[in-house]
Design a protein around this motif. Structure first.
Motif, PDB file in Angstrom:
ATOM      1  N   THR A  69       9.023   8.758  24.772  1.00 30.86           N
ATOM      2  CA  THR A  69       9.079   8.776  23.730  1.00 30.86           C
ATOM      3  C   THR A  69       7.875   9.449  23.105  1.00 30.86           C
ATOM      4  O   THR A  69       7.957   9.506  21.158  1.00 30.86           O
ATOM      5  N   ILE A  70       6.974   9.297  23.404  1.00 23.66           N
ATOM      6  CA  ILE A  70       5.718  10.006  22.853  1.00 23.66           C
ATOM      7  C   ILE A  70       4.991  11.378  23.342  1.00 23.66           C
ATOM      8  O   ILE A  70       4.950  12.533  22.826  1.00 23.66           O
ATOM      9  N   GLU A  71       4.933  11.318  24.719  1.00 20.91           N
ATOM     10  CA  GLU A  71       4.134  13.216  25.517  1.00 20.91           C
ATOM     11  C   GLU A  71       5.058  14.198  24.492  1.00 20.91           C
ATOM     12  O   GLU A  71       4.598  14.971  24.742  1.00 20.91           O
ATOM     13  N   PRO A  72       6.573  14.109  24.769  1.00 17.40           N
ATOM     14  CA  PRO A  72       6.975  15.579  24.227  1.00 17.40           C
ATOM     15  C   PRO A  72       6.905  16.341  23.290  1.00 17.40           C
ATOM     16  O   PRO A  72       7.123  17.156  22.958  1.00 17.40           O
ATOM     17  N   HIS A  73       6.106  14.684  21.676  1.00 15.83           N
ATOM     18  CA  HIS A  73       5.891  15.388  20.304  1.00 15.83           C
ATOM     19  C   HIS A  73       4.292  15.761  20.669  1.00 15.83           C
ATOM     20  O   HIS A  73       3.781  16.438  19.534  1.00 15.83           O
ATOM     21  N   LEU A  74       3.362  16.177  22.049  1.00 11.36           N
ATOM     22  CA  LEU A  74       1.834  15.695  21.870  1.00 11.36           C
ATOM     23  C   LEU A  74       1.789  17.824  22.579  1.00 11.36           C
ATOM     24  O   LEU A  74       2.533  18.017  23.816  1.00 11.36           O
ATOM     25  N   THR A  75       0.520  17.937  21.822  1.00  6.43           N
ATOM     26  CA  THR A  75       0.490  19.664  22.637  1.00  6.43           C
ATOM     27  C   THR A  75      -1.133  19.558  22.978  1.00  6.43           C
ATOM     28  O   THR A  75      -1.966  20.352  23.549  1.00  6.43           O
ATOM     29  N   SER A  76      -1.464  18.534  22.367  1.00  5.57           N
ATOM     30  CA  SER A  76      -3.119  18.460  22.742  1.00  5.57           C
ATOM     31  C   SER A  76      -3.735  17.907  24.135  1.00  5.57           C
ATOM     32  O   SER A  76      -3.185  17.518  25.144  1.00  5.57           O
ATOM     33  N   THR A  77      -5.111  18.086  24.970  1.00  5.39           N
ATOM     34  CA  THR A  77      -5.233  18.258  26.162  1.00  5.39           C
ATOM     35  C   THR A  77      -6.416  16.978  26.162  1.00  5.39           C
ATOM     36  O   THR A  77      -7.713  16.658  24.831  1.00  5.39           O
ATOM     37  N   GLY A  78      -7.031  16.156  27.874  1.00  3.68           N
ATOM     38  CA  GLY A  78      -7.832  15.990  27.553  1.00  3.68           C
ATOM     39  C   GLY A  78      -8.282  13.907  26.677  1.00  3.68           C
ATOM     40  O   GLY A  78      -7.520  13.756  26.400  1.00  3.68           O
ATOM     41  N   LEU A  79      -9.290  14.547  26.244  1.00  2.00           N
ATOM     42  CA  LEU A  79      -9.488  13.186  25.508  1.00  2.00           C
ATOM     43  C   LEU A  79      -8.991  12.694  23.883  1.00  2.00           C
ATOM     44  O   LEU A  79      -8.506  11.956  23.610  1.00  2.00           O
ATOM     45  N   GLN A  80      -8.549  14.148  23.315  1.00  2.00           N
ATOM     46  CA  GLN A  80      -7.901  14.514  21.992  1.00  2.00           C
ATOM     47  C   GLN A  80      -6.266  14.411  22.444  1.00  2.00           C
ATOM     48  O   GLN A  80      -6.055  13.083  21.318  1.00  2.00           O
ATOM     49  N   ARG A  81      -5.772  14.431  23.384  1.00  5.07           N
ATOM     50  CA  ARG A  81      -4.419  13.943  23.663  1.00  5.07           C
ATOM     51  C   ARG A  81      -4.499  12.031  23.889  1.00  5.07           C
ATOM     52  O   ARG A  81      -4.003  12.092  23.387  1.00  5.07           O
ATOM     53  N   LEU A  82      -5.174  11.835  24.499  1.00  2.00           N
ATOM     54  CA  LEU A  82      -5.696  10.520  24.612  1.00  2.00           C
ATOM     55  C   LEU A  82      -5.444   9.849  23.448  1.00  2.00           C
ATOM     56  O   LEU A  82      -4.150   8.803  22.949  1.00  2.00           O
ATOM     57  N   VAL A  83      -6.105  10.289  22.258  1.00  3.40           N
ATOM     58  CA  VAL A  83      -6.299   9.514  20.909  1.00  3.40           C
ATOM     59  C   VAL A  83      -4.992   9.804  20.765  1.00  3.40           C
ATOM     60  O   VAL A  83      -4.415   9.265  19.673  1.00  3.40           O
ATOM     61  N   ASP A  84      -4.231  10.859  20.762  1.00  2.00           N
ATOM     62  CA  ASP A  84      -2.701  11.352  20.313  1.00  2.00           C
ATOM     63  C   ASP A  84      -1.842  10.701  20.526  1.00  2.00           C
ATOM     64  O   ASP A  84      -1.186   9.985  19.431  1.00  2.00           O
ATOM     65  N   ILE A  85      -1.720  10.349  21.859  1.00  2.00           N
ATOM     66  CA  ILE A  85      -0.981   9.448  22.119  1.00  2.00           C
ATOM     67  C   ILE A  85      -0.744   8.006  21.142  1.00  2.00           C
ATOM     68  O   ILE A  85       0.233   7.291  21.325  1.00  2.00           O
ATOM     69  N   THR A  86      -2.408   7.224  21.529  1.00  2.00           N
ATOM     70  CA  THR A  86      -1.771   6.019  20.693  1.00  2.00           C
ATOM     71  C   THR A  86      -2.050   6.585  19.388  1.00  2.00           C
ATOM     72  O   THR A  86      -0.366   5.365  18.784  1.00  2.00           O
ATOM     73  N   LEU A  87      -1.984   7.045  18.305  1.00  2.00           N
ATOM     74  CA  LEU A  87      -1.730   7.474  17.217  1.00  2.00           C
ATOM     75  C   LEU A  87       0.205   8.198  17.529  1.00  2.00           C
ATOM     76  O   LEU A  87       0.455   6.898  15.906  1.00  2.00           O
ATOM     77  N   VAL A  88       0.587   8.199  18.063  1.00  2.00           N
ATOM     78  CA  VAL A  88       1.745   8.887  17.802  1.00  2.00           C
ATOM     79  C   VAL A  88       2.505   7.428  17.851  1.00  2.00           C
ATOM     80  O   VAL A  88       3.592   6.877  17.213  1.00  2.00           O
ATOM     81  N   TRP A  89       1.888   6.485  19.202  1.00  2.00           N
ATOM     82  CA  TRP A  89       2.467   5.548  19.510  1.00  2.00           C
ATOM     83  C   TRP A  89       2.733   4.828  18.090  1.00  2.00           C
ATOM     84  O   TRP A  89       3.930   3.826  17.695  1.00  2.00           O
ATOM     85  N   ALA A  90       1.544   4.477  17.812  1.00  2.00           N
ATOM     86  CA  ALA A  90       1.286   3.493  16.692  1.00  2.00           C
ATOM     87  C   ALA A  90       2.028   3.513  15.384  1.00  2.00           C
ATOM     88  O   ALA A  90       2.775   2.937  14.838  1.00  2.00           O
TER      89      ALA A  90
END
Length: 207
Positions: A69-90
């Motif tokens: 439910t989270i990963e398909p919405h993201l295009t960033s990589t590395g540490l920014q990707r990890l941060v983005d996962i948690t933000l989209v999750w929230a």
């Protein structure tokens, strides 16, 4: 190319999954019944049992569907990707019944006789993978254990959403996640990339 029959089966499975998510999110596992779920889906018990086998099978499918439910919405990589996962999750925890149900079922499973850490381990492995990419790109400070960091973030997010749900019905979950990264990033990000990592609701893709 999928056949018409396969496409219909996939649509039926998704209808059952969404209906189950709504019911589990509203009532929890114990109070939810398969009759409620198929009524919500507008389908038969046979369809539910064909695709998932049982109420527990449905619960397991929802718990393990969280990253999708989270990963398909993201295009960033590395540490920014990890941060983005948690933000989209929230963000999605406030409006996505599939994600909310998966989280609720995973955190409450001890009360209904399940003891399955798969969903938590899947999150850890996913985050560890992005942290390893970040390390190979020089984004992580020397001495930071990426597996330890991934475990910490999974545990922190689990606790934050429980606290936020009780305190504000998750209205402040995004703020809590941002606070976590404001505290954590200076300790784990290399100085060269620290200022380039962005934290905040603007990182969530437009719906």
């Amino acid at each position: 190319m999928p056949t018409a029959k396969a496409e219909q089966a996939a649509r039926t499975r998704q209808k059952v999954l969404l209906a189950a998510a709504e019911v589990f999110d509203e009532t929890g596992y114990e109070k939810a019944s398969v009759s409620q779920i198929v009524q919500r889906a507008g389908l038969t018990l046979g369809a539910l049992y064909f695709h998932f086998g049982s109420k527990q099978g449905l619960a397991e499918a929802l718990m393990n569907a969280q990253p999708t439910t989270i990963e398909p919405h993201l295009t960033s990589t590395g540490l920014q990707r990890l941060v983005d996962i948690t933000l989209v999750w929230a963000d999605r925890m406030k409006r996505d019944p599939v994600l909310r149900a998966g989280v609720r079922l995973a955190t409450e499973q001890g009360s209904h006789g399940m003891n399955d850490a798969t969903s938590f381990e899947d999150w850890r492995k996913l985050m560890r993978g992005h942290l390893d990419v970040a390390r190979s790109s020089g984004e992580i400070r020397d001495g930071v254990d990426t597996d330890q960091l991934a475990r910490f973030v999974v545990g922190a997010c689990t606790g934050m959403q429980l606290y936020s749900h009780l305190a504000t019905r998750r209205a402040d979950l995004m703020e809590r996640v941002c606070d976590m990264w404001d505290l954590l990033l200076p300790s784990v990000a290399s100085p060269a990339v620290l200022q380039a990592i962005h934290v905040g609701p603007t990182r969530v893709p437009a719906r």
